[in-house]
Scaffold this motif. Structure first.
Motif, short mmCIF file in Angstrom:
data_model
loop_
_atom_site.label_atom_id
_atom_site.label_comp_id
_atom_site.label_asym_id
_atom_site.label_seq_id
_atom_site.Cartn_x
_atom_site.Cartn_y
_atom_site.Cartn_z
N TYR A 136 -24.63 50.93 -17.49
CA TYR A 136 -25.42 49.91 -18.45
C TYR A 136 -26.81 50.57 -18.74
N THR A 137 -27.21 50.27 -19.99
CA THR A 137 -28.71 50.62 -20.43
C THR A 137 -29.27 49.36 -20.85
N THR A 138 -30.52 48.86 -19.75
CA THR A 138 -31.39 48.05 -20.12
C THR A 138 -32.14 47.63 -21.31
N SER A 139 -32.63 48.70 -21.78
CA SER A 139 -33.39 48.56 -23.10
C SER A 139 -32.53 48.14 -24.16
N SER A 140 -31.54 48.51 -24.31
CA SER A 140 -30.46 48.07 -25.62
C SER A 140 -29.68 46.96 -25.14
N LYS A 141 -29.49 46.76 -24.03
CA LYS A 141 -28.76 45.72 -23.28
C LYS A 141 -27.35 45.91 -23.75
N SER A 142 -26.94 47.34 -23.61
CA SER A 142 -25.64 47.81 -24.02
C SER A 142 -24.97 48.61 -22.84
N GLY A 143 -23.76 48.35 -22.73
CA GLY A 143 -22.92 49.14 -21.56
C GLY A 143 -21.43 48.99 -21.65
N GLU A 144 -20.68 49.31 -20.47
CA GLU A 144 -19.28 49.20 -20.37
C GLU A 144 -18.80 49.18 -19.18
N ILE A 145 -17.54 48.46 -18.78
CA ILE A 145 -17.22 48.57 -17.51
C ILE A 145 -15.47 48.81 -17.84
N ALA A 146 -15.09 49.71 -16.78
CA ALA A 146 -13.83 50.01 -17.01
C ALA A 146 -13.12 49.83 -15.68
N MET A 147 -11.92 49.57 -15.62
CA MET A 147 -11.16 49.07 -14.45
C MET A 147 -9.74 49.88 -14.66
N VAL A 148 -8.96 50.53 -13.50
CA VAL A 148 -7.58 50.90 -13.36
C VAL A 148 -6.96 49.63 -12.75
N VAL A 149 -5.85 49.42 -13.55
CA VAL A 149 -4.89 48.51 -12.74
C VAL A 149 -3.44 49.27 -12.30
N LYS A 150 -3.05 49.04 -11.33
CA LYS A 150 -1.87 49.59 -10.97
C LYS A 150 -1.40 51.02 -11.30
N ASN A 151 -2.66 51.70 -11.16
CA ASN A 151 -2.60 53.04 -11.29
C ASN A 151 -2.00 53.76 -12.42
N ARG A 152 -2.12 52.67 -13.79
CA ARG A 152 -1.49 53.23 -15.04
C ARG A 152 -2.38 52.58 -16.14
N TYR A 153 -2.72 51.26 -15.94
CA TYR A 153 -3.57 50.66 -17.06
C TYR A 153 -4.88 50.75 -16.95
N VAL A 154 -5.64 51.04 -17.97
CA VAL A 154 -7.07 51.19 -18.06
C VAL A 154 -7.58 49.80 -18.80
#
Length: 207
Positions: free
Chosen positions: A160-178
């Motif tokens: 996350y970048t505070t100044s631009s209020k932009s970011g991402e979050i990624a999660m892996v499910v069941k060791n195959r889905y992103v």
């Protein structure tokens, strides 16, 4: 359709290149506790190599029809209406990847989020899409942060970048889905809320 697949392949190449440079970067930043250790990076590379070898021996895993993934994309992302949704399934070098994405915006597009569901099939493809699952990262600056965390039992990557209020979050499910949420003009809390709108139990049960 080809653009999304090329982006995935590009991500795979970048991850491999960065991992290969990990030892050099660690030596340059040995006092920076925010980066993974040299030993950790090398161990991660060895583990990914093992997974790739196992994937080749077991043969390719049939990926889910992207339409099933698309059905799991919510109509609303924490108050932002869905403006578009798409999906595709592509293959290269023995790997097949299914992807579904949706874009969410407010009225003037000052806030927007993109949700993506990717079925990486076997671990060989997963290591290119989510190599961060093999390491622990915790980095912070005056303008943001980057770290690996957990949501329930699933490992996540946040940036996350505070100044631009932009970011991402990624999660892996069941060791195959992103599962990924990327956004601009929004808080990390809003991105997490959008990610949580996806029913991971239904995603895990797909076949």
């Amino acid at each position: 359709m080809k653009t999304g697949f090329l982006a995935i392949i590009g991500t795979f190449c970048v991850v491999v290149m960065l991992a290969g440079c990990g030892r050099k970067n660690d030596e340059q930043q040995e006092d920076d506790g925010a980066t993974a250790s040299v030993g950790g990076t090398l161990n991660a590379m060895q583990e990914m190599a093992k997974q790739a070898e196992a994937s080749q021996k077991n043969g390719p895993v049939a990926t889910i029809d992207f339409r099933k993934l698309k059905d799991l994309l919510p109509a609303d992302a924490d108050g932002l209406a869905r403006k578009s949704a798409s999906g595709e399934k592509n293959g290269m070098a023995g790997f097949t990847i299914s992807t579904a994405t949706a874009r969410y915006e407010n009225a003037d597009n000052s806030e927007n989020i993109e949700l993506a569901l990717v079925d990486a099939g076997g671990s060989g493809a997963l290591m290119g899409l989510a190599a961060w699952t093999m390491v622990d990262v915790d980095k912070e600056t005056e303008d943001g942060y980057e770290r690996t965390t957990k949501m329930g039992d699933n490992k996540c990557y946040e940036k996350y970048t505070t100044s631009s209020k932009s970011g991402e979050i990624a999660m892996v499910v069941k060791n195959r889905y992103v599962v990924t949420a990327k956004g601009n003009g929004v808080s990390m809390e809003k991105l997490k809320s959008a990610l949580e709108a996806i029913d991971t139990d239904k995603l895990s049960a797909l076949n």
